[in-house]
Design an enzyme around this catalytic site. Structure first.
Site, PDB file in Angstrom:
ATOM      1  N   GLY A  18       5.925   0.429 -13.557  1.00 29.06           N
ATOM      2  CA  GLY A  18       4.863   0.171 -14.158  1.00 29.06           C
ATOM      3  C   GLY A  18       4.800  -1.763 -13.970  1.00 29.06           C
ATOM      4  N   ASP A  73      -0.325  -3.358  -6.479  1.00 29.76           N
ATOM      5  CA  ASP A  73      -0.468  -3.781  -7.673  1.00 29.76           C
ATOM      6  C   ASP A  73      -1.770  -5.010  -7.506  1.00 29.76           C
ATOM      7  OD1 ASP A  73       1.130  -2.827  -9.110  1.00 29.76           O
ATOM      8  OD2 ASP A  73       2.807  -3.731  -8.370  1.00 29.76           O
ATOM      9  N   GLU A 141       5.291 -10.954 -10.613  1.00 28.68           N
ATOM     10  CA  GLU A 141       5.833  -9.494  -9.865  1.00 28.68           C
ATOM     11  C   GLU A 141       6.922  -9.508  -9.056  1.00 28.68           C
ATOM     12  OE1 GLU A 141       3.870  -6.203  -9.789  1.00 28.68           O
ATOM     13  OE2 GLU A 141       4.916  -4.713  -9.422  1.00 28.68           O
ATOM     14  N   GLU A 150      17.918  -6.382  -1.076  1.00 24.55           N
ATOM     15  CA  GLU A 150      16.558  -7.003  -0.367  1.00 24.55           C
ATOM     16  C   GLU A 150      16.196  -7.970  -1.319  1.00 24.55           C
ATOM     17  OE1 GLU A 150      14.831  -4.072   1.723  1.00 24.55           O
ATOM     18  OE2 GLU A 150      13.997  -3.234  -0.085  1.00 24.55           O
ATOM     19  N   GLN A 193      20.745  -2.352 -21.109  1.00 27.15           N
ATOM     20  CA  GLN A 193      22.054  -3.353 -21.246  1.00 27.15           C
ATOM     21  C   GLN A 193      22.877  -3.442 -19.684  1.00 27.15           C
ATOM     22  OE1 GLN A 193      25.042  -1.981 -23.837  1.00 27.15           O
ATOM     23  NE2 GLN A 193      23.848  -1.286 -24.870  1.00 27.15           N
ATOM     24  N   CYS A 382     -15.437   4.627   4.482  1.00 17.84           N
ATOM     25  CA  CYS A 382     -15.021   4.232   5.597  1.00 17.84           C
ATOM     26  C   CYS A 382     -14.655   5.496   6.681  1.00 17.84           C
ATOM     27  CB  CYS A 382     -14.151   3.651   5.579  1.00 17.84           C
ATOM     28  SG  CYS A 382     -13.560   1.994   6.826  1.00 17.84           S
ATOM     29  N   GLY A 384     -14.310   8.613   5.655  1.00 19.84           N
ATOM     30  CA  GLY A 384     -15.463   9.133   5.192  1.00 19.84           C
ATOM     31  C   GLY A 384     -17.161   9.157   5.965  1.00 19.84           C
ATOM     32  N   GLU A 406     -10.801   7.104  18.236  1.00 16.26           N
ATOM     33  CA  GLU A 406     -10.140   6.800  17.609  1.00 16.26           C
ATOM     34  C   GLU A 406      -8.901   8.203  17.587  1.00 16.26           C
ATOM     35  OE1 GLU A 406      -9.649   6.256  12.785  1.00 16.26           O
ATOM     36  OE2 GLU A 406      -8.207   6.965  12.682  1.00 16.26           O
ATOM     37  N   HIS A 517     -14.967  -0.687   2.086  1.00 18.01           N
ATOM     38  CA  HIS A 517     -14.575  -0.032   0.582  1.00 18.01           C
ATOM     39  C   HIS A 517     -15.086  -0.372  -0.881  1.00 18.01           C
ATOM     40  CE1 HIS A 517     -11.242   2.180   3.278  1.00 18.01           C
ATOM     41  NE2 HIS A 517     -11.580   1.245   3.664  1.00 18.01           N
ATOM     42  N   GLU A 519     -14.549   0.869  -3.901  1.00 17.92           N
ATOM     43  CA  GLU A 519     -13.101   1.229  -4.334  1.00 17.92           C
ATOM     44  C   GLU A 519     -12.737  -0.934  -5.107  1.00 17.92           C
ATOM     45  OE1 GLU A 519     -13.557   2.112  -1.780  1.00 17.92           O
ATOM     46  OE2 GLU A 519     -11.541   2.713  -1.185  1.00 17.92           O
TER      47      GLU A 519
HETATM   48  N1  GLN Z   1      -9.900   5.356  10.690  1.00 15.14           N
HETATM   49  C1  GLN Z   1     -10.831   4.982  10.440  1.00 15.14           C
HETATM   50  C2  GLN Z   1     -10.807   3.084  11.344  1.00 15.14           C
HETATM   51  O1  GLN Z   1     -10.660   2.437  11.331  1.00 15.14           O
HETATM   52  C3  GLN Z   1     -11.390   4.280   9.142  1.00 15.14           C
HETATM   53  C4  GLN Z   1     -10.684   3.658   8.610  1.00 15.14           C
HETATM   54  C5  GLN Z   1     -10.963   3.686   6.737  1.00 15.14           C
HETATM   55  O2  GLN Z   1     -11.712   4.360   6.364  1.00 15.14           O
HETATM   56  N2  GLN Z   1     -10.393   2.472   6.290  1.00 15.14           N
HETATM   57  O3  GLN Z   1     -12.026   2.479  11.586  1.00 15.14           O
END
Ligand code: GLN
Length: 545
Positions: A18, A73, A141, A150, A193, A382, A384, A406, A517, A519
């Site tokens: 962590g 990170d 970090e 490496e 150590q 995305c 989803g 795709e 995204h 999130e």
């Molecule tokens: N594979 C899909 C695309 O490239 C969705 C990508 C994702 O969910 N970040 O559009």
């Protein structure tokens, strides 16, 4: 004194201790004392960035505003400090070499023999010092564990920086593990150590040791570590296991970590930082009013780091609603058999996250269908979103073969490859069959929200929002009218009206798909509005059933 000061964080004994959370937490403490901070990560692997790595190998790819595909990170840093991460905050051996070799080909080295020392180490040092403003502290970090082959050029580079900038501008922090041996009933200091010895062998004497342990470190052991590792006793900080990562800054402060750091730099540490916002978050996480169960139907569920920002954003959505979110991480392939989808009956909401490739898509489509038909709140992020649109096309718009290019060429490509799009005033172009690395639609793009939509309501009736993207395929605008007829609302569009950014369903409590995204931008202090709204919808559903 000249700014900034650099704090280098290395790790030893084992990986996964962590370091990211440790750096982020120390940064948060320094910030709480009024200092300006920035966090960076040096990754020793050879990939140019983690964008082409499987999330099961490396965890989530964290995308920054400026479109970098970076280490997860950076997500911790951003969530803990609120400072937006940038491309210039993450570098890999691959990128360093790419630059050094490009310069060599141009003849920039004027006939010199190009070598790891000094050319690669100089490139690392330049990177560490680049693109900084008036930061008081830059926390850097170093990925991996001391002793990795490496990692050597990075250790050499930070050793040199320590010499060049002097003790008053650099501090080395080393994170180690004290394993507990149950047969002898002791926390063992020997691996620590040895790890410090390893660091000393490349010329770095750590100034502070953070020792991860699953129990209090007895005085005797602390003294022993200090003695053998050549640090003052108070500079041995215990990094004890905690029930929520947001408690780490508080726990560090209780150990006087921030004070030790300031004193190292000869700075005044007499005034206590205000940690009330951290305390509030932790108490909300520990004492929720109720719970909701949310199914996350994905593909990388064996490696939860693949969904790091997502799992944090769900926690933040819980904080905003005073509930605990119990996420049920379920592999979408489970739902390939038709009956299995009934397992979703007990959940209060369903989320299908981002993803790539055809495997497991049928299960995701089934999950979206279940959410639509049973009026369970649905959040498609995305991939989803793309799966939800395919579901609607197949089952409501009479296009049974609808799918994404795709996977293969399609008769009804409701999701198709983007080859051109606008980035501000500039046209971005991609070739079919071009490079995979760094070529998606990446980073911040704006989106206009439809008046009266659920999306717009979630964003507090804002007209224009900015969100981070990472995708190559896109809901095909040519199918917009047919999909609208089937009941889909296009509630968010790119400014030029060409790229669907958000879709939602009519006559459903909460069914949203977003091409970006969200999130990535959620923070414990500022939960993302879509996660707040989604968890609230789940909570309402849990009260109904
Ligand atoms: N594979 C899909 C695309 O490239 C969705 C990508 C994702 O969910 N970040 O559009």
């Amino acid at each position: 004194m000249q700014k900034p000061r650099f704090i280098f964080v290395t790790g030893g004994v084992v990986s996964s201790l962590g370091k990211g959370i440790a750096s982020a937490s120390l940064a948060a403490l320094l910030q709480a004392r009024g200092y300006k901070v920035r966090c960076r990560k040096l990754d020793p692997y050879l990939n140019v960035d983690p964008g082409t790595m499987s999330p099961i190998q490396h965890g989530e790819v964290y995308v920054t505003d400026d479109g970098a595909e970076s280490d997860l990170d950076l997500g911790h840093y951003e969530r803990f400090t609120g400072v937006a991460a940038k491309q210039s905050d993450n570098i890999t051996t691959g990128r360093i070499y790419l630059n050094v070799i490009a310069r060599e080909r141009k003849g920039d080295y004027l006939g010199a023999t190009v070598q790891v020392i000094p050319h690669v180490t100089d490139a690392i040092k330049n990177f560490v010092k680049s693109d900084l403003g008036d930061e008081d502290f830059v926390l850097v970090e170093i990925g991996g564990t001391v002793g990795d082959i490496e990692g050597l050029p990075f250790l050499e580079a930070i050793r040199q920086l320590g010499n060049e900038l002097g003790r008053e501008r650099t501090l080395f922090i080393h994170l180690t593990l004290l394993p507990y041996i149950s047969t002898s009933g002791e926390l063992k200091t020997k691996p620590t150590q040895h790890s410090v010895k390893e660091l000393l062998s490349v010329g770095i004497q750590p100034g502070v040791l953070v020792c991860r342990a699953d129990r209090e470190i007895p005085e005797g052991e602390r003294r022993k570590i200090a003695l053998f590792c050549n640090v003052p006793e108070r500079n041995v900080i215990a990094g004890l296991d905690v029930d929520t990562i947001y408690d780490v800054p508080i726990a560090y402060h209780a150990q006087k970590f921030d004070r030790v750091v300031l004193e190292h730099f000869g700075m005044d540490a007499s005034k206590e930082p205000d940690l009330s916002r951290w305390q509030q978050i932790v108490s909300r996480i520990r004492q929720p009013e109720s719970e909701v169960k949310i199914a996350v139907v994905g593909k990388y569920t064996t490696m939860l780091d693949s969904y790091k920002s997502l799992s944090e954003a769900l926690i933040h959505g819980g904080i905003a609603n005073n509930v605990r979110v119990n996420a049920w991480w379920v592999d979408s392939e489970v739902f390939e058999s038709e009956d299995a989808v009934r397992k979703l009956e007990g959940v209060s909401a369903i989320l299908v996250p981002g993803g790539f490739g055809e495997r497991g898509t049928l299960g995701k489509i089934r999950a979206a269908q279940f959410a639509r038909e049973h009026k369970v709140p649905y959040f498609g992020i995305c991939f989803g979103m793309q799966m939800a649109v395919i579901e609607v096309a197949r089952h409501l718009a009479s296009m049974p073969g609808a799918s994404s290019t795709e996977f293969a060429p399609q008769e009804n490509p409701v999701v198709g490859l983007m080859t051109e799009w606008m980035k501000g005033n500039q046209l971005e172009k991609r070739a079919i069959g071009g490079d995979l690395g760094g070529t998606m639609r990446l980073g911040n793009y704006s989106c206009h929200l439809l008046k009266g939509s659920k999306a717009r309501a979630a964003y507090g009736d804002q007209e224009k929002i900015n969100e981070r993207h990472r995708h190559r395929y896109e809901v095909n605008i040519h199918f917009k009218a047919a999909l609208e007829k089937a009941g889909l609302i296009f509630s968010g569009m790119s400014p030029d009206g060409q790229l669907p950014e958000i879709v939602e369903l009519k006559d459903h409590p909460w069914f949203l798909g977003v091409q970006f995204h969200p999130e990535l931008k959620s923070k414990p202090f500022a939960p993302h509005p879509l996660f707040t709204a989604f968890v609230r919808a789940g909570l309402e559903r849990s009260r109904l059933v």
